[in-house]
Scaffold this motif. Structure first.
Motif, PDB file in Angstrom:
ATOM      1  N   TRP A   3       0.794  -1.235   0.000  1.00 36.40           N
ATOM      2  CA  TRP A   3       0.000   0.000   0.000  1.00 36.40           C
ATOM      3  C   TRP A   3       0.821   1.276   0.000  1.00 36.40           C
ATOM      4  CZ3 TRP A   3       0.831   3.047   4.239  1.00 36.40           C
ATOM      5  CH2 TRP A   3       1.338   2.432   5.390  1.00 36.40           C
ATOM      6  N   HIS A   4       2.032   1.276   0.551  1.00 37.50           N
ATOM      7  CA  HIS A   4       2.782   2.529   0.674  1.00 37.50           C
ATOM      8  C   HIS A   4       3.647   2.839  -0.541  1.00 37.50           C
ATOM      9  CE1 HIS A   4       5.743  -0.465   1.722  1.00 37.50           C
ATOM     10  NE2 HIS A   4       6.694   0.436   1.860  1.00 37.50           N
ATOM     11  N   LEU A   5       3.654   1.962  -1.532  1.00 39.15           N
ATOM     12  CA  LEU A   5       4.516   2.161  -2.699  1.00 39.15           C
ATOM     13  C   LEU A   5       3.760   2.597  -3.949  1.00 39.15           C
ATOM     14  CD1 LEU A   5       6.894  -0.919  -2.287  1.00 39.15           C
ATOM     15  CD2 LEU A   5       7.275   1.450  -1.558  1.00 39.15           C
ATOM     16  N   GLY A   6       2.453   2.681  -3.865  1.00 34.91           N
ATOM     17  CA  GLY A   6       1.664   3.079  -5.021  1.00 34.91           C
ATOM     18  C   GLY A   6       1.542   4.588  -5.160  1.00 34.91           C
ATOM     19  N   ARG A   7       0.773   4.997  -6.136  1.00 37.80           N
ATOM     20  CA  ARG A   7       0.545   6.425  -6.387  1.00 37.80           C
ATOM     21  C   ARG A   7      -0.353   6.994  -5.298  1.00 37.80           C
ATOM     22  NH1 ARG A   7       3.217  10.461  -8.862  1.00 37.80           N
ATOM     23  NH2 ARG A   7       1.887  11.909 -10.030  1.00 37.80           N
ATOM     24  N   LEU A   8       0.000   8.178  -4.811  1.00 37.50           N
ATOM     25  CA  LEU A   8      -0.743   8.850  -3.749  1.00 37.50           C
ATOM     26  C   LEU A   8      -1.239  10.206  -4.220  1.00 37.50           C
ATOM     27  CD1 LEU A   8       1.701   8.209  -0.741  1.00 37.50           C
ATOM     28  CD2 LEU A   8      -0.328   6.873  -1.339  1.00 37.50           C
ATOM     29  N   ALA A   9      -2.360  10.628  -3.652  1.00 40.02           N
ATOM     30  CA  ALA A   9      -2.857  11.995  -3.831  1.00 40.02           C
ATOM     31  C   ALA A   9      -2.895  12.611  -2.444  1.00 40.02           C
ATOM     32  CB  ALA A   9      -4.242  11.996  -4.466  1.00 40.02           C
ATOM     33  N   ALA A  10      -1.840  13.352  -2.091  1.00 46.09           N
ATOM     34  CA  ALA A  10      -1.726  13.955  -0.765  1.00 46.09           C
ATOM     35  C   ALA A  10      -2.643  15.166  -0.685  1.00 46.09           C
ATOM     36  CB  ALA A  10      -0.284  14.346  -0.484  1.00 46.09           C
ATOM     37  N   PHE A  11      -3.499  15.201   0.339  1.00 43.87           N
ATOM     38  CA  PHE A  11      -4.561  16.211   0.412  1.00 43.87           C
ATOM     39  C   PHE A  11      -4.558  16.881   1.778  1.00 43.87           C
ATOM     40  CE2 PHE A  11      -9.373  16.800   1.079  1.00 43.87           C
ATOM     41  CZ  PHE A  11      -9.367  18.069   0.514  1.00 43.87           C
ATOM     42  N   ALA A  29      -4.559  21.836  -1.017  1.00 42.99           N
ATOM     43  CA  ALA A  29      -3.509  21.277  -1.870  1.00 42.99           C
ATOM     44  C   ALA A  29      -3.809  19.807  -2.129  1.00 42.99           C
ATOM     45  CB  ALA A  29      -2.136  21.416  -1.210  1.00 42.99           C
ATOM     46  N   VAL A  30      -3.611  19.393  -3.369  1.00 41.70           N
ATOM     47  CA  VAL A  30      -3.610  17.984  -3.748  1.00 41.70           C
ATOM     48  C   VAL A  30      -2.334  17.762  -4.550  1.00 41.70           C
ATOM     49  CG1 VAL A  30      -4.732  16.127  -5.018  1.00 41.70           C
ATOM     50  CG2 VAL A  30      -6.129  17.836  -3.831  1.00 41.70           C
ATOM     51  N   TYR A  31      -1.470  16.884  -4.028  1.00 39.02           N
ATOM     52  CA  TYR A  31      -0.202  16.606  -4.710  1.00 39.02           C
ATOM     53  C   TYR A  31      -0.169  15.141  -5.113  1.00 39.02           C
ATOM     54  CZ  TYR A  31       2.219  21.038  -3.863  1.00 39.02           C
ATOM     55  OH  TYR A  31       2.609  22.357  -3.894  1.00 39.02           O
ATOM     56  N   HIS A  42      -1.056  20.654  -7.101  1.00 34.60           N
ATOM     57  CA  HIS A  42      -2.303  21.397  -7.333  1.00 34.60           C
ATOM     58  C   HIS A  42      -2.585  22.194  -6.070  1.00 34.60           C
ATOM     59  CE1 HIS A  42      -3.204  18.690 -10.788  1.00 34.60           C
ATOM     60  NE2 HIS A  42      -2.710  17.745  -9.992  1.00 34.60           N
ATOM     61  N   ASP A  43      -2.652  23.519  -6.194  1.00 37.05           N
ATOM     62  CA  ASP A  43      -2.856  24.384  -5.031  1.00 37.05           C
ATOM     63  C   ASP A  43      -3.997  25.353  -5.302  1.00 37.05           C
ATOM     64  OD1 ASP A  43      -0.428  23.912  -3.073  1.00 37.05           O
ATOM     65  OD2 ASP A  43       0.433  23.943  -5.092  1.00 37.05           O
ATOM     66  N   TRP A  44      -4.732  25.672  -4.235  1.00 40.27           N
ATOM     67  CA  TRP A  44      -5.839  26.619  -4.339  1.00 40.27           C
ATOM     68  C   TRP A  44      -5.757  27.650  -3.218  1.00 40.27           C
ATOM     69  CZ3 TRP A  44      -6.145  21.426  -5.077  1.00 40.27           C
ATOM     70  CH2 TRP A  44      -6.662  20.978  -6.311  1.00 40.27           C
TER      71      TRP A  44
END
Length: 274
Positions: A3-11, A29-31, A42-44
């Motif tokens: 689970w920790h090696l896949g693609r993440l969307a940090a929010f 922010a979504v990175y 991505h920042d708002w």
């Protein structure tokens, strides 16, 4: 892939307060990161449409005047944030954040406030998988004490210290900074879960009855389901503690998004006039 090696969307979000039912997003922010792919920021910066209380400004340093001058409309921002999160989720990324139930619930209420499609509606039948570093850390190290009177055992700064990540007070409480730190904490916890105990750093070996092994070998979907259980257990324990001094204390253990309840009105109908 674990689970920790896949693609993440940090929010992460910074807001006008801590009430998910009433407060508003000020920055978000979504990175996209991890999974062997480039970082996608991505920042708002948002005009929340209400005054930002002084207590909130002290934390994230954004005033009402600055938000009104520089921020984009709250409905446009909420719509775009949800679109970006939904796109990452559809592509198989896992949303990660610290106490992310707060951020996801507040976003949900913002979307409903403006009559926009919720995140779940945008995903349809596609699952939303979430990693909450607060839930994971509390499960893995359940007996950690407060580092100080002013710093809690599961605060993000505490986790950065425990997992030996750099911490910058100047940038902390910025949505992008906190989102990225949460993602790095998740990676460190996942690495420990898949490392033999004999090879743990000394600071982790000293943890009282560690449960990092419970996170070993799980798929993202399995980890998500476990966190639903752990979040409920943690909330029940906190509620029991609070009820020692307040018998009516309630701690909501819903995760990763608190259920929506339609507002009720007690207004009496107006009387007709002649």
């Amino acid at each position: 892939m674990t689970w920790h090696l896949g693609r993440l969307a940090a929010f992460d979000t910074e807001t006008t307060g801590i009430d998910v039912e009433a407060d508003r997003i000020v920055t978000a922010a979504v990175y996209g990161l991890g999974g062997g792919e480039p970082v996608e920021p991505h920042d708002w910066f948002v005009n929340p449409g209400i005054a930002i209380p002084e207590d909130a400004t002290k934390i994230h340093k954004i005033t009402t005047e600055e938000a009104q001058l520089k921020g984009e409309p709250a409905d446009d921002a909420a719509d775009h944030i949800a679109d970006v999160l939904a796109a990452y989720a559809r592509d198989g990324a896992t949303v990660v954040g610290h106490n992310v139930v707060y951020d996801l619930t507040l976003l949900d209420r913002e979307l409903r406030r403006y009559g926009l499609a919720t995140l779940q509606a945008r995903l349809g039948l596609h699952p939303l998988h979430v990693i909450d570093t607060r839930v994971l850390d509390k499960h893995a190290d359940q007996f950690r004490k407060r580092p100080s009177k002013t710093q809690g055992p599961q605060q993000l700064i505490t986790l950065a210290q425990v997992y030996e990540l750099p911490w910058d007070d100047e940038h902390a409480h910025g949505a992008s900074y906190d989102a990225l730190i949460a993602a790095r904490v998740a990676h460190r916890i996942g690495t420990l879960a898949h490392t033999a105990r004999a090879d743990w750093p000394d600071r982790i070996k000293q943890v009282k009855r560690p449960r990092y092994g419970d996170l070993n070998g799980l798929s993202v979907a399995e980890l998500h389901e476990r966190q639903i259980e752990w979040a409920a257990e943690q909330a029940a324990g906190l509620q029991k503690h609070f009820r020692k001094s307040n018998p009516d204390a309630v701690v909501d253990g819903s995760w990763p998004i608190r259920p929506w309840a339609e507002p009720t009105t007690t207004d009496e109908p107006e009387e007709a006039t002649a």
